[in-house]
Design a protein around this motif. Structure first.
Motif, PDB file in Angstrom:
ATOM      1  N   VAL B   4      34.512  37.908  52.460  1.00  0.00           N
ATOM      2  CA  VAL B   4      35.145  38.534  51.304  1.00  0.00           C
ATOM      3  C   VAL B   4      34.400  39.841  51.013  1.00  0.00           C
ATOM      4  N   ILE B   5      35.158  40.919  50.930  1.00  0.00           N
ATOM      5  CA  ILE B   5      34.541  42.233  50.773  1.00  0.00           C
ATOM      6  C   ILE B   5      34.836  42.779  49.382  1.00  0.00           C
ATOM      7  N   GLN B   6      33.773  43.119  48.666  1.00  0.00           N
ATOM      8  CA  GLN B   6      33.921  43.689  47.337  1.00  0.00           C
ATOM      9  C   GLN B   6      33.363  45.111  47.318  1.00  0.00           C
ATOM     10  N   SER B   7      34.022  45.937  46.526  1.00  0.00           N
ATOM     11  CA  SER B   7      33.509  47.290  46.325  1.00  0.00           C
ATOM     12  C   SER B   7      33.794  47.749  44.901  1.00  0.00           C
ATOM     13  N   PRO B   8      32.930  48.600  44.358  1.00  0.00           N
ATOM     14  CA  PRO B   8      31.620  48.980  44.904  1.00  0.00           C
ATOM     15  C   PRO B   8      30.597  47.854  44.728  1.00  0.00           C
ATOM     16  N   ARG B   9      29.430  47.973  45.300  1.00  0.00           N
ATOM     17  CA  ARG B   9      28.364  46.986  45.086  1.00  0.00           C
ATOM     18  C   ARG B   9      27.718  47.177  43.715  1.00  0.00           C
ATOM     19  N   HIS B  10      27.611  48.436  43.334  1.00  0.00           N
ATOM     20  CA  HIS B  10      27.031  48.751  42.023  1.00  0.00           C
ATOM     21  C   HIS B  10      27.914  49.803  41.353  1.00  0.00           C
ATOM     22  N   GLU B  11      28.041  49.659  40.024  1.00  0.00           N
ATOM     23  CA  GLU B  11      28.823  50.622  39.270  1.00  0.00           C
ATOM     24  C   GLU B  11      28.132  50.826  37.937  1.00  0.00           C
ATOM     25  N   VAL B  12      27.829  52.091  37.647  1.00  0.00           N
ATOM     26  CA  VAL B  12      27.284  52.428  36.336  1.00  0.00           C
ATOM     27  C   VAL B  12      28.278  53.372  35.682  1.00  0.00           C
ATOM     28  N   THR B  13      28.688  53.050  34.479  1.00  0.00           N
ATOM     29  CA  THR B  13      29.685  53.858  33.810  1.00  0.00           C
ATOM     30  C   THR B  13      29.366  53.954  32.329  1.00  0.00           C
ATOM     31  N   GLU B  14      29.985  54.906  31.698  1.00  0.00           N
ATOM     32  CA  GLU B  14      29.768  55.093  30.272  1.00  0.00           C
ATOM     33  C   GLU B  14      30.796  54.293  29.482  1.00  0.00           C
ATOM     34  N   MET B  15      30.390  53.846  28.340  1.00  0.00           N
ATOM     35  CA  MET B  15      31.285  53.117  27.458  1.00  0.00           C
ATOM     36  C   MET B  15      32.564  53.916  27.236  1.00  0.00           C
ATOM     37  N   GLY B  16      33.676  53.208  27.310  1.00  0.00           N
ATOM     38  CA  GLY B  16      34.959  53.849  27.092  1.00  0.00           C
ATOM     39  C   GLY B  16      35.668  54.260  28.369  1.00  0.00           C
ATOM     40  N   GLN B  17      34.944  54.294  29.468  1.00  0.00           N
ATOM     41  CA  GLN B  17      35.560  54.676  30.736  1.00  0.00           C
ATOM     42  C   GLN B  17      36.298  53.496  31.360  1.00  0.00           C
ATOM     43  N   GLU B  18      37.231  53.821  32.217  1.00  0.00           N
ATOM     44  CA  GLU B  18      37.943  52.799  32.980  1.00  0.00           C
ATOM     45  C   GLU B  18      37.139  52.437  34.224  1.00  0.00           C
ATOM     46  N   VAL B  19      37.090  51.149  34.519  1.00  0.00           N
ATOM     47  CA  VAL B  19      36.378  50.665  35.706  1.00  0.00           C
ATOM     48  C   VAL B  19      37.336  49.828  36.548  1.00  0.00           C
ATOM     49  N   THR B  20      37.335  50.058  37.844  1.00  0.00           N
ATOM     50  CA  THR B  20      38.163  49.259  38.757  1.00  0.00           C
ATOM     51  C   THR B  20      37.288  48.648  39.828  1.00  0.00           C
ATOM     52  N   LEU B  21      37.335  47.337  39.907  1.00  0.00           N
ATOM     53  CA  LEU B  21      36.609  46.598  40.931  1.00  0.00           C
ATOM     54  C   LEU B  21      37.612  46.119  41.973  1.00  0.00           C
ATOM     55  N   ARG B  22      37.180  46.119  43.233  1.00  0.00           N
ATOM     56  CA  ARG B  22      38.095  45.814  44.322  1.00  0.00           C
ATOM     57  C   ARG B  22      37.624  44.636  45.146  1.00  0.00           C
ATOM     58  N   CYS B  23      38.588  43.942  45.716  1.00  0.00           N
ATOM     59  CA  CYS B  23      38.266  42.766  46.516  1.00  0.00           C
ATOM     60  C   CYS B  23      39.253  42.636  47.661  1.00  0.00           C
ATOM     61  N   LYS B  24      38.711  42.386  48.848  1.00  0.00           N
ATOM     62  CA  LYS B  24      39.520  42.056  50.011  1.00  0.00           C
ATOM     63  C   LYS B  24      39.180  40.628  50.418  1.00  0.00           C
ATOM     64  N   PRO B  25      40.108  39.694  50.274  1.00  0.00           N
ATOM     65  CA  PRO B  25      39.801  38.303  50.632  1.00  0.00           C
ATOM     66  C   PRO B  25      39.793  38.114  52.143  1.00  0.00           C
ATOM     67  N   ILE B  26      39.379  36.954  52.568  1.00  0.00           N
ATOM     68  CA  ILE B  26      39.424  36.615  53.987  1.00  0.00           C
ATOM     69  C   ILE B  26      40.881  36.454  54.405  1.00  0.00           C
ATOM     70  N   SER B  27      41.206  37.021  55.544  1.00  0.00           N
ATOM     71  CA  SER B  27      42.574  36.962  56.032  1.00  0.00           C
ATOM     72  C   SER B  27      43.033  35.510  56.183  1.00  0.00           C
ATOM     73  N   GLY B  28      44.203  35.213  55.633  1.00  0.00           N
ATOM     74  CA  GLY B  28      44.749  33.862  55.723  1.00  0.00           C
ATOM     75  C   GLY B  28      44.452  32.987  54.515  1.00  0.00           C
ATOM     76  N   HIS B  29      43.476  33.380  53.715  1.00  0.00           N
ATOM     77  CA  HIS B  29      43.191  32.620  52.496  1.00  0.00           C
ATOM     78  C   HIS B  29      44.300  32.869  51.479  1.00  0.00           C
ATOM     79  N   ASN B  30      44.759  31.790  50.827  1.00  0.00           N
ATOM     80  CA  ASN B  30      45.907  31.946  49.939  1.00  0.00           C
ATOM     81  C   ASN B  30      45.552  31.908  48.459  1.00  0.00           C
ATOM     82  N   SER B  31      44.280  31.700  48.147  1.00  0.00           N
ATOM     83  CA  SER B  31      43.856  31.716  46.746  1.00  0.00           C
ATOM     84  C   SER B  31      42.705  32.687  46.571  1.00  0.00           C
TER      85      SER B  31
END
Lengths: 115, 113
Positions: B4-31
């Motif tokens: 399972v691949i997540q990005s970014p590994r670290h995120e520092v942001t200021e209050m009020g900003q939008e943050v988007t975390l990403r995930c790529k699951p293992i191929s074939g996993h359904n949950s």
């Protein structure tokens, strides 16, 4: 509702000594049971799992766990601890046969290994 | 398999900003599952998807949090606006089914200042 309790928040053990981590669950039937390990800065890694059959299950890294229905427990053991076993350990329970595969995790037990 | 691949590994942001975390699951996993981990509250399930459909989002703290899974190979967790109390490690996990347990990603450590 299902729940998992890990009574020990911290355990300190000497290298080479045995280790036992306690896990008690609450669930109406026999659930799926899991143990995970989390090393610092890492995600959780599956150590072992139990669904049915032999109540003593073997896992990776030399760990084993025993399911005791009468005690609603699934304790994790290792006969001889290595320094690399210092980590946090999580017990988890999930309902058998349920769609969605949702697990409930315990609060974790942090293991410190003394040289 | 890369796991399972997540990005970014670290995120520092200021209050009020939008943050988007990403995930790529293992191929074939359904949950797919999103968890948040803090010292105070431990591991909390935020939301999970089965076959790309959100099944249970009762753990999402409030409307500032949203998650999507547009296809079987990608999911996002968005916080808008972010607040300091959102600082935590966010994990994504995926599974083939009840027999298998979860495979976790390495997590995204979010710090909101």
């Amino acid at each position: 509702a299902q729940s998992v309790t890990q009574p020990d928040i911290h355990i300190t053990v000497s290298e080479g000594a045995s280790l036992e981590l306690r896990c008690n669950y609450s669930y109406g039937a026999t659930p799926y049971l899991f143990w995970y390990v989390q090393s610092p800065g890492q995600g959780l890694q599956l150590l072992l799992k139990y669904f049915s059959g032999d109540t003593l299950v073997q896992g990776i890294k030399g760990f084993e766990a025993e399911f005791k229905r009468s005690q609603s427990s699934f304790n994790l053991r290792k006969p001889s601890v290595h320094w690399s076993d210092a980590a946090e350990y999580f017990c988890a329970v999930g309902p058998l046969g349920a769609a969605g595969n949702k697990l409930t995790f315990g609060g974790g037990t942090r293991v410190l290994v003394k040289p | 398999d890369a796991g399972v691949i997540q990005s970014p590994r670290h995120e520092v942001t200021e209050m009020g900003q939008e943050v988007t975390l990403r995930c790529k699951p293992i191929s074939g996993h359904n949950s797919l599952f999103w968890y948040r981990q803090t010292m105070m509250r431990g591991l909390e399930l935020l939301i999970y998807f089965n076959n790309n459909v959100p099944i249970d989002d009762s753990g999402m703290p409030e409307d500032r949090f949203s998650a999507k899974m547009p296809n079987a190979s990608f999911s996002t967790l968005k916080i808008q606006p972010s607040e300091p109390r959102d600082s935590a490690v966010y994990f994504c996990a995926s599974t083939l089914g009840p027999n298998y347990g979860y495979t976790f990603g390495s997590g995204t450590r979010l710090t909101v200042v």
